[in-house]
Design an enzyme around this catalytic site. Structure first.
Site, PDB file in Angstrom:
ATOM      1  N   CYS A 146       0.822  -1.257  -0.068  1.00 43.68           N
ATOM      2  CA  CYS A 146      -0.038  -0.161  -0.029  1.00 43.68           C
ATOM      3  C   CYS A 146       0.991   1.102  -0.016  1.00 43.68           C
ATOM      4  O   CYS A 146       2.222   1.258   0.065  1.00 43.68           O
ATOM      5  CB  CYS A 146      -0.678   0.018   1.228  1.00 43.68           C
ATOM      6  SG  CYS A 146      -1.637  -1.708   1.721  1.00 43.68           S
ATOM      7  N   ARG A 203       2.299   1.606  -7.448  1.00 43.78           N
ATOM      8  CA  ARG A 203       2.534   0.590  -6.706  1.00 43.78           C
ATOM      9  C   ARG A 203       1.520  -0.609  -6.592  1.00 43.78           C
ATOM     10  O   ARG A 203       1.741  -1.527  -6.022  1.00 43.78           O
ATOM     11  CB  ARG A 203       2.717   1.028  -5.307  1.00 43.78           C
ATOM     12  CG  ARG A 203       3.703   2.047  -4.969  1.00 43.78           C
ATOM     13  CD  ARG A 203       3.773   2.447  -3.490  1.00 43.78           C
ATOM     14  NE  ARG A 203       4.117   1.344  -2.597  1.00 43.78           N
ATOM     15  CZ  ARG A 203       5.499   1.177  -2.121  1.00 43.78           C
ATOM     16  NH1 ARG A 203       6.352   1.730  -2.444  1.00 43.78           N
ATOM     17  NH2 ARG A 203       5.687  -0.028  -1.281  1.00 43.78           N
ATOM     18  N   TRP A 249      -3.881  -2.068  -0.809  1.00 46.62           N
ATOM     19  CA  TRP A 249      -4.054  -3.192  -1.729  1.00 46.62           C
ATOM     20  C   TRP A 249      -4.435  -4.261  -0.734  1.00 46.62           C
ATOM     21  O   TRP A 249      -3.710  -4.693   0.153  1.00 46.62           O
ATOM     22  CB  TRP A 249      -2.473  -3.421  -2.276  1.00 46.62           C
ATOM     23  CG  TRP A 249      -2.464  -4.762  -3.267  1.00 46.62           C
ATOM     24  CD1 TRP A 249      -2.519  -4.416  -4.544  1.00 46.62           C
ATOM     25  CD2 TRP A 249      -1.890  -6.006  -3.010  1.00 46.62           C
ATOM     26  NE1 TRP A 249      -2.406  -5.628  -5.282  1.00 46.62           N
ATOM     27  CE2 TRP A 249      -1.977  -6.617  -4.297  1.00 46.62           C
ATOM     28  CE3 TRP A 249      -1.677  -6.606  -1.823  1.00 46.62           C
ATOM     29  CZ2 TRP A 249      -1.520  -7.944  -4.425  1.00 46.62           C
ATOM     30  CZ3 TRP A 249      -1.336  -8.391  -2.004  1.00 46.62           C
ATOM     31  CH2 TRP A 249      -1.162  -8.612  -3.374  1.00 46.62           C
ATOM     32  N   ASN A 263       0.569   0.584   6.600  1.00 43.80           N
ATOM     33  CA  ASN A 263       0.953  -0.365   5.256  1.00 43.80           C
ATOM     34  C   ASN A 263       1.585  -1.487   6.309  1.00 43.80           C
ATOM     35  O   ASN A 263       2.385  -1.399   7.267  1.00 43.80           O
ATOM     36  CB  ASN A 263       2.297   0.207   4.504  1.00 43.80           C
ATOM     37  CG  ASN A 263       1.684   1.225   3.582  1.00 43.80           C
ATOM     38  OD1 ASN A 263       0.519   1.323   3.452  1.00 43.80           O
ATOM     39  ND2 ASN A 263       2.682   1.736   2.791  1.00 43.80           N
ATOM     40  N   GLY A 264       1.501  -2.767   5.874  1.00 44.47           N
ATOM     41  CA  GLY A 264       1.858  -3.804   6.539  1.00 44.47           C
ATOM     42  C   GLY A 264       0.807  -4.796   7.040  1.00 44.47           C
ATOM     43  O   GLY A 264      -0.264  -4.631   6.647  1.00 44.47           O
ATOM     44  N   GLU A 290      12.649 -13.693 -19.608  1.00 47.92           N
ATOM     45  CA  GLU A 290      12.060 -12.441 -19.392  1.00 47.92           C
ATOM     46  C   GLU A 290      10.987 -11.825 -20.211  1.00 47.92           C
ATOM     47  O   GLU A 290      10.015 -11.150 -19.972  1.00 47.92           O
ATOM     48  CB  GLU A 290      13.296 -11.392 -19.454  1.00 47.92           C
ATOM     49  CG  GLU A 290      13.282  -9.776 -19.230  1.00 47.92           C
ATOM     50  CD  GLU A 290      12.335  -9.399 -18.123  1.00 47.92           C
ATOM     51  OE1 GLU A 290      12.230 -10.332 -17.138  1.00 47.92           O
ATOM     52  OE2 GLU A 290      12.116  -8.357 -17.975  1.00 47.92           O
ATOM     53  N   LYS A 310       7.521 -10.522 -19.409  1.00 43.76           N
ATOM     54  CA  LYS A 310       6.738  -9.315 -19.774  1.00 43.76           C
ATOM     55  C   LYS A 310       5.519  -9.383 -20.354  1.00 43.76           C
ATOM     56  O   LYS A 310       4.572  -8.536 -20.088  1.00 43.76           O
ATOM     57  CB  LYS A 310       7.679  -8.474 -20.979  1.00 43.76           C
ATOM     58  CG  LYS A 310       9.037  -8.022 -20.262  1.00 43.76           C
ATOM     59  CD  LYS A 310       8.714  -6.711 -19.608  1.00 43.76           C
ATOM     60  CE  LYS A 310       8.713  -6.995 -18.156  1.00 43.76           C
ATOM     61  NZ  LYS A 310       9.785  -7.274 -17.165  1.00 43.76           N
ATOM     62  N   GLU A 369       2.535 -10.611 -18.005  1.00 44.27           N
ATOM     63  CA  GLU A 369       2.316  -9.373 -16.934  1.00 44.27           C
ATOM     64  C   GLU A 369       1.254  -8.378 -17.449  1.00 44.27           C
ATOM     65  O   GLU A 369       0.493  -8.072 -16.907  1.00 44.27           O
ATOM     66  CB  GLU A 369       3.581  -8.789 -16.659  1.00 44.27           C
ATOM     67  CG  GLU A 369       4.630  -9.413 -15.766  1.00 44.27           C
ATOM     68  CD  GLU A 369       5.614  -8.611 -15.060  1.00 44.27           C
ATOM     69  OE1 GLU A 369       6.532  -8.159 -16.063  1.00 44.27           O
ATOM     70  OE2 GLU A 369       5.590  -8.095 -14.030  1.00 44.27           O
ATOM     71  N   HIS A 416      12.486 -31.734 -25.050  1.00 45.82           N
ATOM     72  CA  HIS A 416      12.171 -32.530 -23.826  1.00 45.82           C
ATOM     73  C   HIS A 416      10.580 -32.496 -23.375  1.00 45.82           C
ATOM     74  O   HIS A 416      10.299 -32.676 -22.035  1.00 45.82           O
ATOM     75  CB  HIS A 416      13.260 -32.303 -22.951  1.00 45.82           C
ATOM     76  CG  HIS A 416      14.643 -32.812 -23.243  1.00 45.82           C
ATOM     77  ND1 HIS A 416      15.053 -34.013 -23.539  1.00 45.82           N
ATOM     78  CD2 HIS A 416      15.690 -32.011 -23.889  1.00 45.82           C
ATOM     79  CE1 HIS A 416      16.331 -34.098 -23.989  1.00 45.82           C
ATOM     80  NE2 HIS A 416      16.659 -32.821 -23.875  1.00 45.82           N
ATOM     81  N   LYS A 420       4.078  -2.889  -7.962  1.00 44.63           N
ATOM     82  CA  LYS A 420       5.517  -2.577  -8.393  1.00 44.63           C
ATOM     83  C   LYS A 420       6.439  -3.049  -7.508  1.00 44.63           C
ATOM     84  O   LYS A 420       7.723  -3.650  -7.699  1.00 44.63           O
ATOM     85  CB  LYS A 420       5.571  -0.849  -8.619  1.00 44.63           C
ATOM     86  CG  LYS A 420       7.027  -0.630  -9.081  1.00 44.63           C
ATOM     87  CD  LYS A 420       7.233  -0.969 -10.497  1.00 44.63           C
ATOM     88  CE  LYS A 420       8.464  -0.724 -10.986  1.00 44.63           C
ATOM     89  NZ  LYS A 420       8.912  -1.480 -11.873  1.00 44.63           N
TER      90      LYS A 420
END
Ligand code: AGP
Length: 629
Positions: free
Chosen positions: A24, A49, A95, A121-122, A502, A506, A509, A525, A624
Site C-alpha cells: 500500500c 505501486r 492493496w 502499510n503492513g 524475461e 513481460k 504481466e 524434452h 510494483k
C-alpha cells in the site's frame, strides 16, 4: 544525478525479525498549502505501486473528515466535496490483504470517537487477539481489516498527546507496519512509525511530509529522511523529531533527492512503460558512468566496500532475486562464470529464504532488486547475512531497505521506474553485472587487451540499444499480427535463455497472454507438445556457436506448423528466411546480445498489451514493489 550516492555500511536495524509489509501507499502533509490537493497528488504518484481502494483524512479546526472509495484515485477525487479542505492530513492507497476490497475496509481507519485516524502499510499479526481485547473494553469495529485495531489501541492510551499514545501502543503490535496517525485535537501534528514497511520524512520549508515512497512528495521537496525500523517521527508544520524504541532522540542525516520531477512524469509518452523502454540508452549510460577505468582496462565500483584482497578471496558468487531481477542475475552469473571463471548461481529469493542454504566461506552474495523493498529478497538476504556472508546489493531505489541493509553494492541509477513491468532497471542491472564481471575477470585471468576490448564494447551498449529501439514500428506490426494468440513460447540458449524467460514474463504481466520461456534445447524434452499453428514461438538467435543449434530448433517447430517470430542479428538472411517474421538487432560481440535482444521483447509485450486495451502501467493483480509474501 545519482553518481555521488554510494552504498554505505549498514546502520543498525532494530527489527530484523519483522515478517512482512504490504504494497500500500502512505502520504501525510502538514503545512500551508491546500492539503486535499497535496494528498491526492501524492496518492496519484503512488498509484504505480498497485492498489484497489484509497482514502484521505483531513484535519480542520478540531475535527477530522474522512473520504474513502473503492477503485482509482480519480474515483476518490470525484467523491471529495469541492469545498473540503484541511490544514493537515493523511492519505492511503490500499492493496487488500485482510478483508475484501470495500469502502469500509479502505484506510484511513478511526477510533470510536472519530477523532483519531490511522493509515497503515503492513500486516498486524496479532490483530485477532487485540480485537478481542479491545472489544471487551467496548470498542466497536466496523471493518474486516487488521489495521483497525491500531486507532482503537492508540486511543486507549490517548491523554492529549498523540506521540505518547503511539509510543505506548506500538509494543503491543506484532507484525509489520509503516503508520501515519493524526488526532483532531492536535492540529498540524502527524505521528509516524516504522517497523518493516518503508516510511520517509520529507522536509520542506514551512511544511512537512511523510510518505511510504519519495515519489509521493518529490514534487514539493528534495530533502528526505529515511526512517529505520523501530523509529518514530513526530512532525508538525515546521518541525520534526525522531526517536527510537529506547525513547532516545535520533539525529538523522537529511538526504538530498537527486531526481528531476520530469523523471516521474510521462512527458509526451502515452505510458510510463513506453517512456522507460525508450530511456534505456541513457539509463544504461548512467549505470556505466564513472565506472569504466580505461587506463587499467577494468571497472571501478567504489560502493562494494571490499578491497582488492577481499575481492581476490572470493571463490564463488551467489545471487538472490525475484522476477525480472532474477533474470538479470541468471545472465550475470553466466557472465561471471565465463569471464571471471567464478562459479556463480542465481537463486529465486522466495525459494532460498525457506531453504537451509549452505553459505560457503568464500562466497560473495548479491541481492538484486529494482525497488530494494521486495520482501522475498530482503528476508532471504537477512537470512544469508545471519549465516555470516557478505551480501551486496544491486538496487535502483536509493535509500531502499535492501540498499541500506546490504553490506555494500552497486546502485544502477536507472532513475525512477514507475511502470509495474520492469524494463530499464533490467538493462541497468545487466550493466552492473557486466561491470562487476569485468572487475573480477581482470583480477583473475583476463588479459589487459581483452579487458580493454570488453570495456570498449560495454561503452557501446547504449548506442546498440538505441539502434535496437529503431525497430519500434516493425515490432508494433508483429504485435498486431499475433496479439490474439492464447499462448506464446519464448526460446533462447545460453545467455539468451534468461532473455526468453524475461520476454515471456513481460508478455504475461501486461497483456495477460499465457507465455512460457524455455531453453531452446529443452524444447524436444516436452514443450514441443504444445506446438500448433495457433502458438507463436519467439526465438532469440545469436550469431555465435549456438546459432546453428538454435536454427535446428526452429526447424523442428516449423516442421510442426508453429509460427516463428525470430529476433536475430541484422544480416542473418538464413534466420530471416526460416522465420515468419524477423526482427533484427545490430551486430555486436555475442556477449552483449542480452542488452539488445531484450528490447524487441519489451516492445512486443508492450504493443500486444496496447492492442488488447490493457492497463499497461498498472496491470491487474500486480504491484510494483512486492512487499508481501
Ligand atoms: C517485473 O516486470 C516484475 N514486475 C517483477 O517480476 C519484479 O521484477 C519482481 O517483483 C522483483 O522486483 P524488485 O526488482 O523490485 O525486487
Amino acid at each position: 544525478m545519482y553518481e555521488a550516492t554510494r552504498f554505505v555500511a549498514l546502520p543498525p536495524v532494530a527489527n530484523r525479525n519483522a515478517k512482512e509489509s504490504s504494497m500500500c501507499g502512505i502520504i501525510g502533509y502538514s503545512g500551508p498549502r491546500k492539503t486535499t490537493a497535496i494528498l491526492l497528488e501524492g496518492l496519484r504518484r503512488l498509484e504505480y505501486r498497485g492498489y484497489d481502494s484509497a482514502g484521505i483524512a483531513l484535519g480542520s479546526g478540531k475535527s477530522l473528515r474522512i473520504v474513502k472509495t473503492v477503485g482509482k484515485i480519480a474515483a476518490l477525487k470525484a467523491a471529495i466535496p469541492a469545498d473540503l479542505e484541511g490544514n493537515w492530513g493523511i492519505g492511503h492507497t490500499r492493496w487488500a490483504t485482510h478483508g475484501g476490497v470495500t469502502q469500509i475496509n479502505a484506510h484511513p481507519h478511526m477510533d470510536g470517537s472519530g477523532k483519531l485516524a490511522v493509515v497503515h502499510n503492513g500486516i498486524i499479526e496479532n490483530h485477532h487477539a487485540l480485537r478481542a481485547m479491545l472489544e471487551k473494553k467496548g470498542c466497536v469495529f466496523v471493518s474486516e481489516t487488521d489495521t483497525e485495531v491500531i486507532p482503537h489501541l492508540i486511543a486507549q492510551y490517548y491523554k492529549g498527546d498523540l506521540l505518547e499514545a503511539v509510543k505506548e501502543a506500538l509494543p503491543k503490535l506484532q507484525g509489520t507496519y509503516g503508520i501515519a496517525c493524526i488526532h483532531a485535537d492536535e492540529p498540524g501534528r502527524i505521528v509516524g512509525a516504522r517497523n518493516g514497511s518503508p516510511l520517509v520524512v520529507g522536509v520542506g520549508s514551512g511544511e512537512m511530509f511523510l510518505a511510504s515512497d519519495i515519489t509521493a512528495m518529490v514534487a514539493y521537496t528534495d530533502k528526505v529522511i529515511y526512517l529505520n525500523d523501530g523509529e518514530i517521527v513526530d512532525l508538525g508544520v515546521d518541525h520534526y523529531s525522531i526517536s527510537n524504541r529506547e525513547e532516545r532522540k535520533v539525529d538523522k542525516k537529511i538526504d538530498q533527492i537527486t531526481w528531476e520531477l520530469g523523471s516521474i512524469e510521462k512527458g509526451d509518452y502515452p505510458c510510463y512503460m513506453e517512456k522507460e523502454i525508450f530511456e534505456q540508452p541513457e539509463s544504461i549510460e548512467r549505470a556505466l558512468s564513472g565506472r569504466l577505468d580505461a587506463e587499467n582496462a577494468t571497472a571501478k565500483l567504489g560502493g562494494l566496500n571490499l578491497d582488492r584482497r577481499q575481492l581476490s578471496a572470493v571463490g564463488r558468487v551467489k545471487v538472490i532475486a525475484a522476477g525480472t531481477s532474477w533474470h538479470a542475475g541468471l545472465i550475470g552469473c553466466q557472465l561471471l562464470e565465463g569471464l571471471a571463471r567464478l562459479p556463480s548461481q542465481a537463486e529465486l529469493a522466495s525459494e532460498i529464504r525457506y531453504r537451509n542454504a549452505v553459505v560457503e566461506k568464500d562466497s560473495l552474495w548479491f541481492t538484486v532488486s529494482q525497488s530494494g523493498e521486495t520482501a522475498d529478497s530482503l528476508y532471504a538476504m537477512r537470512e544469508i547475512q545471519r549465516k555470516g556472508a557478505t551480501v551486496l546489493g544491486i538496487c535502483n531505489v536509493v535509500g531502499s531497505t535492501i540498499a541500506r541493509e546490504s553490506d555494500g553494492g552497486i546502485y544502477v541509477h536507472s532513475g525512477p521506474e514507475i511502470a509495474v513491468a520492469s524494463t530499464k532497471a533490467f538493462t541497468s542491472q545487466l550493466a552492473a553485472f557486466y561491470l562487476f564481471s569485468l572487475l573480477m575477470a581482470r583480477m583473475r585471468h583476463m588479459a589487459r587487451e581483452d579487458g580493454a576490448a570488453f570495456l570498449a564494447q560495454l561503452q557501446n551498449v547504449p548506442s546498440l540499444v538505441a539502434a535496437a529501439l529503431k525497430q519500434r514500428d516493425l515490432i508494433q506490426a508483429v504485435a498486431k499480427k499475433y496479439c490474439h494468440a492464447k499462448d506464446f513460447l519464448f526460446l533462447g540458449r545460453g545467455m539468451l535463455y534468461p532473455i526468453a524467460l524475461e520476454g515471456a514474463l513481460k508478455l504475461k504481466e501486461i497483456s495477460y497472454i499465457h507465455a512460457e520461456g524455455c531453453s531452446a534445447g529443452e524444447m524436444k524434452h516436452g514443450p514441443i507438445a504444445l506446438i500448433s499453428g495457433e502458438v507463436p514461438s519467439v526465438f532469440l538467435i545469436s550469431d555465435d556457436y549456438l546459432r546453428e543449434k538454435t536454427l535446428s530448433n526452429i526447424r523442428e517447430i516449423k516442421a510442426r506448423g508453429g509460427p516463428i517470430i525470430a529476433v536475430g542479428v541484422e544480416g542473418d538472411e538464413e534466420a530471416r528466411r526460416v522465420a515468419d517474421d524477423f526482427i533484427p538487432v545490430p551486430h555486436s560481440d555475442p556477449r552483449f546480445y542480452p542488452f539488445t535482444m531484450v528490447v524487441p521483447l519489451q516492445l512486443l509485450a508492450y504493443f500486444c498489451a496496447l492492442e488488447l486495451g490493457r492497463d499497461v502501467d498498472q496491470p491487474r493483480n500486480l504491484a510494483k514493489s512486492v512487499t508481501v509474501e
